[in-house]
Design a protein around this motif. Structure first.
Motif, PDB file in Angstrom:
ATOM      1  N   GLN A 360       0.820  -1.205   0.000  1.00 35.10           N
ATOM      2  CA  GLN A 360       0.000   0.000   0.000  1.00 35.10           C
ATOM      3  C   GLN A 360       0.858   1.261   0.000  1.00 35.10           C
ATOM      4  OE1 GLN A 360      -3.464  -0.081  -0.470  1.00 35.10           O
ATOM      5  NE2 GLN A 360      -2.674  -2.110  -0.943  1.00 35.10           N
ATOM      6  N   TYR A 363       1.834   1.781  -3.406  1.00 36.70           N
ATOM      7  CA  TYR A 363       0.701   2.239  -4.212  1.00 36.70           C
ATOM      8  C   TYR A 363       0.450   3.738  -4.000  1.00 36.70           C
ATOM      9  CZ  TYR A 363      -4.101   3.000  -5.686  1.00 36.70           C
ATOM     10  OH  TYR A 363      -5.216   3.503  -6.277  1.00 36.70           O
ATOM     11  N   VAL A 392      -2.120   4.607   4.197  1.00 39.54           N
ATOM     12  CA  VAL A 392      -1.552   3.249   4.195  1.00 39.54           C
ATOM     13  C   VAL A 392      -2.028   2.477   5.428  1.00 39.54           C
ATOM     14  CG1 VAL A 392       0.579   1.909   4.336  1.00 39.54           C
ATOM     15  CG2 VAL A 392       0.481   3.935   2.867  1.00 39.54           C
ATOM     16  N   ARG A 395      -5.699   1.410   5.408  1.00 38.49           N
ATOM     17  CA  ARG A 395      -6.000   0.183   4.657  1.00 38.49           C
ATOM     18  C   ARG A 395      -5.697  -1.056   5.505  1.00 38.49           C
ATOM     19  NH1 ARG A 395      -5.906   1.237  -1.236  1.00 38.49           N
ATOM     20  NH2 ARG A 395      -7.719   2.569  -1.385  1.00 38.49           N
TER      21      ARG A 395
ATOM     22  N   ALA B 248      -7.592  -2.759  -5.954  1.00 38.06           N
ATOM     23  CA  ALA B 248      -7.257  -2.539  -4.546  1.00 38.06           C
ATOM     24  C   ALA B 248      -8.191  -3.345  -3.636  1.00 38.06           C
ATOM     25  CB  ALA B 248      -7.355  -1.057  -4.207  1.00 38.06           C
TER      26      ALA B 248
END
Lengths: 410, 376
Positions: A360, A363, A392, A395, B248
């Motif tokens: 993450q 990303y 981050v 998530r 995701a």
């Protein structure tokens, strides 16, 4: 019914469009009552409260069995009496009125009340009552799995002042409750339904508790006790689409600020359109008394844990709080896990979540545009200064909230 | 006491035996629903069989229930009453009312004059069924429908009558018809709920609908009707949050699944395996539902059939088209509620608009439904 057919009020008196007690006589409770006699009432505002009360008539009104339940078909006349199979209604001890019925119900000689209540609490903690049919102790009901235990708990409860807190302590501190919930192969074979309590119960939390768990673990929970019900986030248009209800019930006006984070117990319930996130987790719509709630496991529950603004906001706030401590990713993950799952993660879990953290981080670093969209969840104000790290960790926290263990008591 | 303990040890007693027996009869009936032909014996056997179990193998696989909410007048739709028109203005004969209770709306009336149909009736189809002029499209499919004129409830108000209609009891908290069908027949499409509810609102005076009408009652909440809404979020909580694309989401769900698998190994609780599957179904629903809700790709002839209104989300026509698509995709029970039929004093005017909104789409639904039934 005869007990309740002796009140003074007669027929329909209220007006549903006006906010006032529907029935006379009424009792007014003001601040002086709350200061002395009724100190247990937790009322936010200081205004006087008017409630309908049931006054007893001087002479008994006649009561009849209603043929096939029809109000206009009276049959045989009946007298106030309680179930003789439970305990004789001795009129020398109990007057034939509601006070008498109350005294009969909680009399130490009444074998039913304490057993029903103790069994009900047992069911809350163990997932199933000692008498499985917790609503039915009669002919059609189940026999107790542990009759002596039920007897002992019931007598002990009534002889110690019906102290509920004490009873709860007894249950949760018992060796039975403190066992491991692991279902070993031997236990699965010998006691597949856990009828003999060979292991601790594993039960999905109630709807209200799911909400409380999310709010408490993230630090959002408003711990205030009492006061009027509140309207937290709810998908728009549900009340309006259904068109039932007038006045304040016509449109859903969501609350703001601290009222958004009160315990699930205080969520406002419109009975014709109850709050969906509660109903999907098998809450009661209060149409009827529910002695036992279902515990289903459905895809709509998954969608709530994934997409409900309350869960997203909680993830965001917890992430922001932890990022501010400046701890290492591993320590932050450990802390989230401990708060939500109530245990420390093992090596495999840490490795998996750290790996997710890294993916993450990569990303959001390469897609900085996604950061703001991700962390903009809910109305709670926090600065989210370290935007990327908050996104981050958010998530990662969402993953933890969606573990089966997060919403399961085991 | 000794005897009771003995029975307890055996886990059986007379009453327990009897109550199990009664469940047995119920499950036999359910078995016949699930396995058509289970009870197909010789005609002689059939003659003496239990009441309530049909003499034929049930064939219906899916149901679309178009509910017109608010009590549309039978006298302006399918119940032709020429004598009533002749007796216009006379007082309601006691032989008809037979002491029935009055509602709060009518209890103050001094007299109860009769009023006949406002709109005219004609016979249609081979069956020669009488249909009011307000339903020209329904009149064309009249041979495909069954009209029951004896249906009534004991309730005198909307709420209890409506609750009775849907659940078989006036008080509520019983499973509704769709919940029973979902329970009895299960699901045909693992990506969609087996009981879907669509709401629309007409221009006439409305009566409320409420989620207890599609309640699962005492059945598991998986059988609860899932209310679809017309906005971006057809099923509650279906849409992923901002910043979360499909990739995701998939990645996150894989991590959740991996953690849950570890938990399953540690605890051995089958509920964890179920939870893992439910997350997968949630993911598939997120793709399947918006695909079905998207009517923009419908062929022109379909749009023409239902009328252009079917492209306006939330209209009755749009919901009829959606019902068809959901049903074609294997949803067992689709229920539409169209509101605005509670006419009262404005009935003659309002009912015309209500019929214009619903007549065409209902008739198309019936036509395509019966064509599908013939072909399968």
């Amino acid at each position: 019914m005869a007990f309740f057919n002796n009140t003074k009020e007669v027929g329909y008196e209220g007006d549903v469009s006006v906010s006032k007690p529907a029935k006379m006589p009424v009792l007014t409770i003001d601040s002086s009552d709350r200061a002395k006699l009724l100190s247990f009432i937790n009322q936010k505002d200081t205004g006087a409260l008017t409630v309908s009360v049931m006054g007893e008539r001087d002479t008994m009104r006649k009561t009849y069995l209603l043929s096939r339940g029809r109000y206009d078909a009276p049959a045989a006349e009946v007298q106030p009496n309680a179930l003789p199979a439970v305990m004789k209604y001795d009129t020398a001890r109990f007057p034939r009125n509601r006070l008498g019925l109350a005294a009969w119900t909680v009399s130490k000689d009444n074998p039913l009340t304490a057993r029903v209540f103790v069994n009900q609490l047992w069911q809350e903690f163990f997932g199933r009552g000692i008498v499985k049919s917790s609503a039915d102790f009669c002919m059609q009901g189940d026999l107790p799995s542990h009759p002596e235990l039920l007897d002992w708990l019931a007598v002990d409860f009534s002889h110690h002042g019906w102290d509920i807190k004490r009873l709860i302590k007894q249950l949760v501190l018992s060796a039975t409750y403190c066992q491991s919930a692991v279902v070993t192969r031997e236990k699965q074979k010998a006691d597949p339904e856990n009828l003999w309590l060979s292991r601790a119960p594993r039960i999905r939390m109630n709807a209200e508790t799911v909400r409380d768990m999310v709010l408490a673990s993230s630090g959002l929970l408003n711990r205030m006790i009492g006061g009027p019900s509140v309207k937290p986030y709810q998908p728009s248009g549900l009340w309006e689409m259904a068109t039932s209800g007038r006045g304040i019930l016509a449109t859903y006006k969501q609350d703001h600020g601290a009222d958004l984070y009160r315990r699930g117990l205080y969520t406002f319930i419109k009975r014709t359109v109850p709050p969906p996130s509660m109903m999907i987790f098998d809450a009661s719509n209060r149409d009827q008394c529910e002695v036992k709630r279902a515990r289903t496991n459905t895809p709509l529950q998954a969608l709530i844990m994934l997409n409900d603004p309350t869960v997203l906001e909680a993830s965001r706030l917890l992430a922001d709080t932890l990022v501010k401590t400046g701890a290492s990713p591993e320590d932050m993950i450990r802390e989230c896990f401990r708060r939500i799952i109530c245990r420390t993660p093992d090596k495999r879990e840490i490795a998996l979540l750290l790996d997710y953290w890294k993916s993450q981080e990569a990303y959001f670093t390469s897609n900085p545009g996604a950061v703001q969209a991700t962390i903009k969840q809910g109305e709670y104000k926090s600065d989210n200064a370290a935007g990327t790290s908050v996104a981050v960790l958010m998530r990662v926290i969402q993953v933890i909230y969606n573990m089966d263990e997060a919403i399961t008591k085991s | 006491m000794e005897n009771e303990l003995y029975q307890h040890g055996l886990n059986i007693s007379r009453r327990r035996f009897l109550s199990r027996l009664s469940i047995g009869v119920g499950s036999a009936a359910l078995g016949s629903l699930l396995i058509p032909g289970l009870f197909n014996g010789s005609p002689e056997e059939d003659a003496g069989f239990l009441p309530g179990i049909p003499h034929f193998a049930p064939k219906a696989k899916r149901v679309i229930y178009l509910f017109q909410n608010g009590a549309p007048s039978q006298l302006e739709s399918f119940d032709y009453k020429p004598t009533l028109t002749k007796m216009m203005g006379q007082d309601l004969p006691e032989s008809v009312r037979q002491g029935q209770r009055l509602t709060g709306m009518t209890s103050d009336q001094k007299s109860f004059p009769l009023v006949g149909s406002y709109y005219s009736f004609k016979q249609h189809g081979q069956s020669g069924a009488w249909v009011s002029e307000l339903f020209p499209h329904m009149a064309k499919v009249v041979d495909d429908i069954c009209i029951i004129r004896s249906m009534h409830t004991e309730a005198i108000n909307h709420d209890p009558a409506l609750t009775f209609f849907q659940t078989g009891a006036q008080q509520g908290n019983r499973p509704s018809m769709g919940a029973w069908v979902s329970y009895g027949l299960g699901t045909e499409n693992k990506n969609l709920p087996s009981f879907c509810v669509l709401l629309s609102r007409g221009k006439g005076n409305g009566q409320g609908v409420y989620s207890k009408l599609w309640s699962n009652g005492f059945l598991d909440s998986i059988h609860q009707g899932v209310q679809f809404s017309s906005g971006e979020n057809p099923i509650l909580y279906l849409q992923d949050p901002n910043g979360m694309d499909r990739k995701a989401r998939r990645d996150m769900l894989d991590r959740v699944a991996a953690l849950n698998e570890m938990e399953l190994k540690d605890f051995g609780d089958p509920e964890i395996a179920t939870r893992i599957q439910q997350y997968e179904m949630a993911y598939r629903m997120q793709t399947a539902v918006p695909e079905i809700m998207d009517v923009s790709k419908e062929p022109d002839d379909i749009v023409k059939l239902y009328g252009s209104e079917c492209l306006v989300p939330g209209t009755y026509a749009a919901n009829c088209l959606l019902a068809r698509k959901l049903s074609e995709n294997g949803v067992r029970f689709v229920q539409l509620y169209h509101q605005g039929w509670d006419g009262h004093g404005n009935l003659p005017g309002e009912i015309r608009g209500q019929c214009m909104d619903t007549d065409r789409a209902s008739a198309i639904g019936i036509k395509s439904g019966s064509a599908t039934a013939r072909n399968t």
